[in-house]
Scaffold this motif. Sequence first.
Motif, PDB file in Angstrom:
ATOM      1  N   THR A  96       5.965 -25.957 -54.553  1.00  0.00           N
ATOM      2  CA  THR A  96       6.443 -24.579 -54.445  1.00  0.00           C
ATOM      3  C   THR A  96       7.201 -24.386 -53.132  1.00  0.00           C
ATOM      4  O   THR A  96       8.296 -23.806 -53.119  1.00  0.00           O
ATOM      5  CB  THR A  96       5.263 -23.588 -54.527  1.00  0.00           C
ATOM      6  OG1 THR A  96       4.586 -23.786 -55.769  1.00  0.00           O
ATOM      7  CG2 THR A  96       5.727 -22.151 -54.416  1.00  0.00           C
ATOM      8  N   GLY A  97       6.635 -24.887 -52.037  1.00  0.00           N
ATOM      9  CA  GLY A  97       7.318 -24.790 -50.748  1.00  0.00           C
ATOM     10  C   GLY A  97       8.639 -25.533 -50.739  1.00  0.00           C
ATOM     11  O   GLY A  97       9.631 -25.048 -50.181  1.00  0.00           O
ATOM     12  N   LEU A  98       8.676 -26.692 -51.376  1.00  0.00           N
ATOM     13  CA  LEU A  98       9.929 -27.452 -51.460  1.00  0.00           C
ATOM     14  C   LEU A  98      10.978 -26.698 -52.271  1.00  0.00           C
ATOM     15  O   LEU A  98      12.158 -26.680 -51.911  1.00  0.00           O
ATOM     16  CB  LEU A  98       9.681 -28.820 -52.103  1.00  0.00           C
ATOM     17  CG  LEU A  98       9.126 -29.905 -51.200  1.00  0.00           C
ATOM     18  CD1 LEU A  98       8.752 -31.136 -52.022  1.00  0.00           C
ATOM     19  CD2 LEU A  98      10.136 -30.291 -50.135  1.00  0.00           C
ATOM     20  N   ILE A  99      10.549 -26.099 -53.364  1.00  0.00           N
ATOM     21  CA  ILE A  99      11.498 -25.344 -54.197  1.00  0.00           C
ATOM     22  C   ILE A  99      12.050 -24.149 -53.424  1.00  0.00           C
ATOM     23  O   ILE A  99      13.264 -23.909 -53.405  1.00  0.00           O
ATOM     24  CB  ILE A  99      10.824 -24.905 -55.519  1.00  0.00           C
ATOM     25  CG1 ILE A  99      10.546 -26.132 -56.396  1.00  0.00           C
ATOM     26  CG2 ILE A  99      11.693 -23.889 -56.261  1.00  0.00           C
ATOM     27  CD1 ILE A  99       9.634 -25.857 -57.591  1.00  0.00           C
ATOM     28  N   ILE A 100      11.174 -23.400 -52.775  1.00  0.00           N
ATOM     29  CA  ILE A 100      11.613 -22.232 -51.998  1.00  0.00           C
ATOM     30  C   ILE A 100      12.583 -22.657 -50.897  1.00  0.00           C
ATOM     31  O   ILE A 100      13.663 -22.085 -50.738  1.00  0.00           O
ATOM     32  CB  ILE A 100      10.404 -21.485 -51.407  1.00  0.00           C
ATOM     33  CG1 ILE A 100       9.587 -20.830 -52.521  1.00  0.00           C
ATOM     34  CG2 ILE A 100      10.846 -20.453 -50.367  1.00  0.00           C
ATOM     35  CD1 ILE A 100       8.230 -20.319 -52.070  1.00  0.00           C
ATOM     36  N   SER A 101      12.211 -23.674 -50.145  1.00  0.00           N
ATOM     37  CA  SER A 101      13.076 -24.146 -49.051  1.00  0.00           C
ATOM     38  C   SER A 101      14.369 -24.742 -49.591  1.00  0.00           C
ATOM     39  O   SER A 101      15.439 -24.546 -49.006  1.00  0.00           O
ATOM     40  CB  SER A 101      12.339 -25.179 -48.202  1.00  0.00           C
ATOM     41  OG  SER A 101      11.265 -24.567 -47.543  1.00  0.00           O
ATOM     42  N   GLY A 102      14.277 -25.471 -50.684  1.00  0.00           N
ATOM     43  CA  GLY A 102      15.472 -26.080 -51.277  1.00  0.00           C
ATOM     44  C   GLY A 102      16.505 -25.049 -51.698  1.00  0.00           C
ATOM     45  O   GLY A 102      17.702 -25.191 -51.407  1.00  0.00           O
ATOM     46  N   TRP A 103      16.059 -23.991 -52.376  1.00  0.00           N
ATOM     47  CA  TRP A 103      16.994 -22.941 -52.791  1.00  0.00           C
ATOM     48  C   TRP A 103      17.545 -22.191 -51.576  1.00  0.00           C
ATOM     49  O   TRP A 103      18.732 -21.828 -51.563  1.00  0.00           O
ATOM     50  CB  TRP A 103      16.337 -21.983 -53.782  1.00  0.00           C
ATOM     51  CG  TRP A 103      16.314 -22.561 -55.166  1.00  0.00           C
ATOM     52  CD1 TRP A 103      15.254 -23.145 -55.790  1.00  0.00           C
ATOM     53  CD2 TRP A 103      17.419 -22.647 -56.073  1.00  0.00           C
ATOM     54  NE1 TRP A 103      15.636 -23.583 -57.035  1.00  0.00           N
ATOM     55  CE2 TRP A 103      16.944 -23.290 -57.243  1.00  0.00           C
ATOM     56  CE3 TRP A 103      18.738 -22.241 -56.012  1.00  0.00           C
ATOM     57  CZ2 TRP A 103      17.764 -23.541 -58.341  1.00  0.00           C
ATOM     58  CZ3 TRP A 103      19.564 -22.491 -57.109  1.00  0.00           C
ATOM     59  CH2 TRP A 103      19.074 -23.130 -58.256  1.00  0.00           C
ATOM     60  N   SER A 104      16.725 -21.978 -50.567  1.00  0.00           N
ATOM     61  CA  SER A 104      17.200 -21.309 -49.358  1.00  0.00           C
ATOM     62  C   SER A 104      18.254 -22.158 -48.658  1.00  0.00           C
ATOM     63  O   SER A 104      19.299 -21.650 -48.228  1.00  0.00           O
ATOM     64  CB  SER A 104      16.028 -21.037 -48.406  1.00  0.00           C
ATOM     65  OG  SER A 104      15.091 -20.198 -49.020  1.00  0.00           O
ATOM     66  N   TRP A 105      17.981 -23.438 -48.547  1.00  0.00           N
ATOM     67  CA  TRP A 105      18.938 -24.349 -47.909  1.00  0.00           C
ATOM     68  C   TRP A 105      20.229 -24.417 -48.719  1.00  0.00           C
ATOM     69  O   TRP A 105      21.328 -24.431 -48.172  1.00  0.00           O
ATOM     70  CB  TRP A 105      18.312 -25.740 -47.770  1.00  0.00           C
ATOM     71  CG  TRP A 105      19.101 -26.635 -46.874  1.00  0.00           C
ATOM     72  CD1 TRP A 105      20.099 -27.486 -47.245  1.00  0.00           C
ATOM     73  CD2 TRP A 105      18.982 -26.765 -45.460  1.00  0.00           C
ATOM     74  NE1 TRP A 105      20.609 -28.134 -46.155  1.00  0.00           N
ATOM     75  CE2 TRP A 105      19.941 -27.702 -45.045  1.00  0.00           C
ATOM     76  CE3 TRP A 105      18.154 -26.177 -44.514  1.00  0.00           C
ATOM     77  CZ2 TRP A 105      20.086 -28.069 -43.719  1.00  0.00           C
ATOM     78  CZ3 TRP A 105      18.314 -26.542 -43.194  1.00  0.00           C
ATOM     79  CH2 TRP A 105      19.263 -27.482 -42.810  1.00  0.00           C
ATOM     80  N   PRO A 114      25.495 -27.538 -53.532  1.00  0.00           N
ATOM     81  CA  PRO A 114      24.098 -27.468 -53.100  1.00  0.00           C
ATOM     82  C   PRO A 114      23.206 -26.672 -54.065  1.00  0.00           C
ATOM     83  O   PRO A 114      22.039 -26.998 -54.245  1.00  0.00           O
ATOM     84  CB  PRO A 114      24.186 -26.792 -51.728  1.00  0.00           C
ATOM     85  CG  PRO A 114      25.537 -27.182 -51.219  1.00  0.00           C
ATOM     86  CD  PRO A 114      26.412 -27.169 -52.440  1.00  0.00           C
ATOM     87  N   LEU A 115      23.769 -25.642 -54.701  1.00  0.00           N
ATOM     88  CA  LEU A 115      22.984 -24.880 -55.674  1.00  0.00           C
ATOM     89  C   LEU A 115      22.627 -25.756 -56.874  1.00  0.00           C
ATOM     90  O   LEU A 115      21.506 -25.680 -57.404  1.00  0.00           O
ATOM     91  CB  LEU A 115      23.738 -23.629 -56.112  1.00  0.00           C
ATOM     92  CG  LEU A 115      23.968 -22.581 -55.018  1.00  0.00           C
ATOM     93  CD1 LEU A 115      24.870 -21.468 -55.529  1.00  0.00           C
ATOM     94  CD2 LEU A 115      22.651 -22.020 -54.511  1.00  0.00           C
ATOM     95  N   LEU A 116      23.553 -26.606 -57.294  1.00  0.00           N
ATOM     96  CA  LEU A 116      23.265 -27.546 -58.386  1.00  0.00           C
ATOM     97  C   LEU A 116      22.180 -28.539 -57.971  1.00  0.00           C
ATOM     98  O   LEU A 116      21.305 -28.878 -58.770  1.00  0.00           O
ATOM     99  CB  LEU A 116      24.539 -28.287 -58.811  1.00  0.00           C
ATOM    100  CG  LEU A 116      25.609 -27.435 -59.490  1.00  0.00           C
ATOM    101  CD1 LEU A 116      26.886 -28.237 -59.708  1.00  0.00           C
ATOM    102  CD2 LEU A 116      25.096 -26.869 -60.806  1.00  0.00           C
ATOM    103  N   LEU A 117      22.239 -28.986 -56.729  1.00  0.00           N
ATOM    104  CA  LEU A 117      21.202 -29.896 -56.225  1.00  0.00           C
ATOM    105  C   LEU A 117      19.834 -29.213 -56.191  1.00  0.00           C
ATOM    106  O   LEU A 117      18.817 -29.823 -56.538  1.00  0.00           O
ATOM    107  CB  LEU A 117      21.565 -30.403 -54.825  1.00  0.00           C
ATOM    108  CG  LEU A 117      22.715 -31.397 -54.750  1.00  0.00           C
ATOM    109  CD1 LEU A 117      23.093 -31.664 -53.293  1.00  0.00           C
ATOM    110  CD2 LEU A 117      22.354 -32.700 -55.448  1.00  0.00           C
ATOM    111  N   ALA A 118      19.796 -27.949 -55.788  1.00  0.00           N
ATOM    112  CA  ALA A 118      18.529 -27.209 -55.777  1.00  0.00           C
ATOM    113  C   ALA A 118      17.990 -27.064 -57.193  1.00  0.00           C
ATOM    114  O   ALA A 118      16.779 -27.179 -57.420  1.00  0.00           O
ATOM    115  CB  ALA A 118      18.713 -25.834 -55.123  1.00  0.00           C
ATOM    116  N   GLY A 119      18.867 -26.828 -58.149  1.00  0.00           N
ATOM    117  CA  GLY A 119      18.444 -26.760 -59.545  1.00  0.00           C
ATOM    118  C   GLY A 119      17.892 -28.091 -60.029  1.00  0.00           C
ATOM    119  O   GLY A 119      16.866 -28.146 -60.720  1.00  0.00           O
TER     120      GLY A 119
END
Length: 168
Positions: A96-105, A114-119
Amino acid sequence: MVQVAAARQQRAMAWAFVGGQFALIGLLVFWHPRHRWSLPDALDTVAKVTAVVGLAWMVVGALSLGRSLTALPLPLEHATLRVGGLYRLSRHPIYTGLIISGWSWALRGEAPGPLLLAGALTALLAAKARFEEEALSAKFPEYALYSARTPRFWPVGPLKRIRPGADG
């Protein structure tokens, strides 16, 4: 012999999840797109704060695992099932923390890539969580009850239940 081969295959799959996860995180952090949009200062600040919250969520989740912490989505031999702390709110607080941080980054990346990478990271972590849950169910008979009452990632349901005066 069949059990050894199955265990070897399970371990190889676990390492594939870890490798994919670190590759996506690396790309997300170090990729600097050429064509970028401009992020308003207020949204950039929100993204920074959210990224820190995600990292803190991840660190607290990792620390509460203690000696049971492993990069592989397979429980260690001596592991115990954690159901308190953040694990009372989410079955996978580290993810969950990785997902939150990933989308923020990714938002701060100011480009679609980067949005595609977060997805992709979110999808990979969801698959990794399902894989891990199969292993946890095999090791801990009580995991079925725990997973029935605790959300995989987002602690919305439990927060509603523990809030004073909340209906069902």
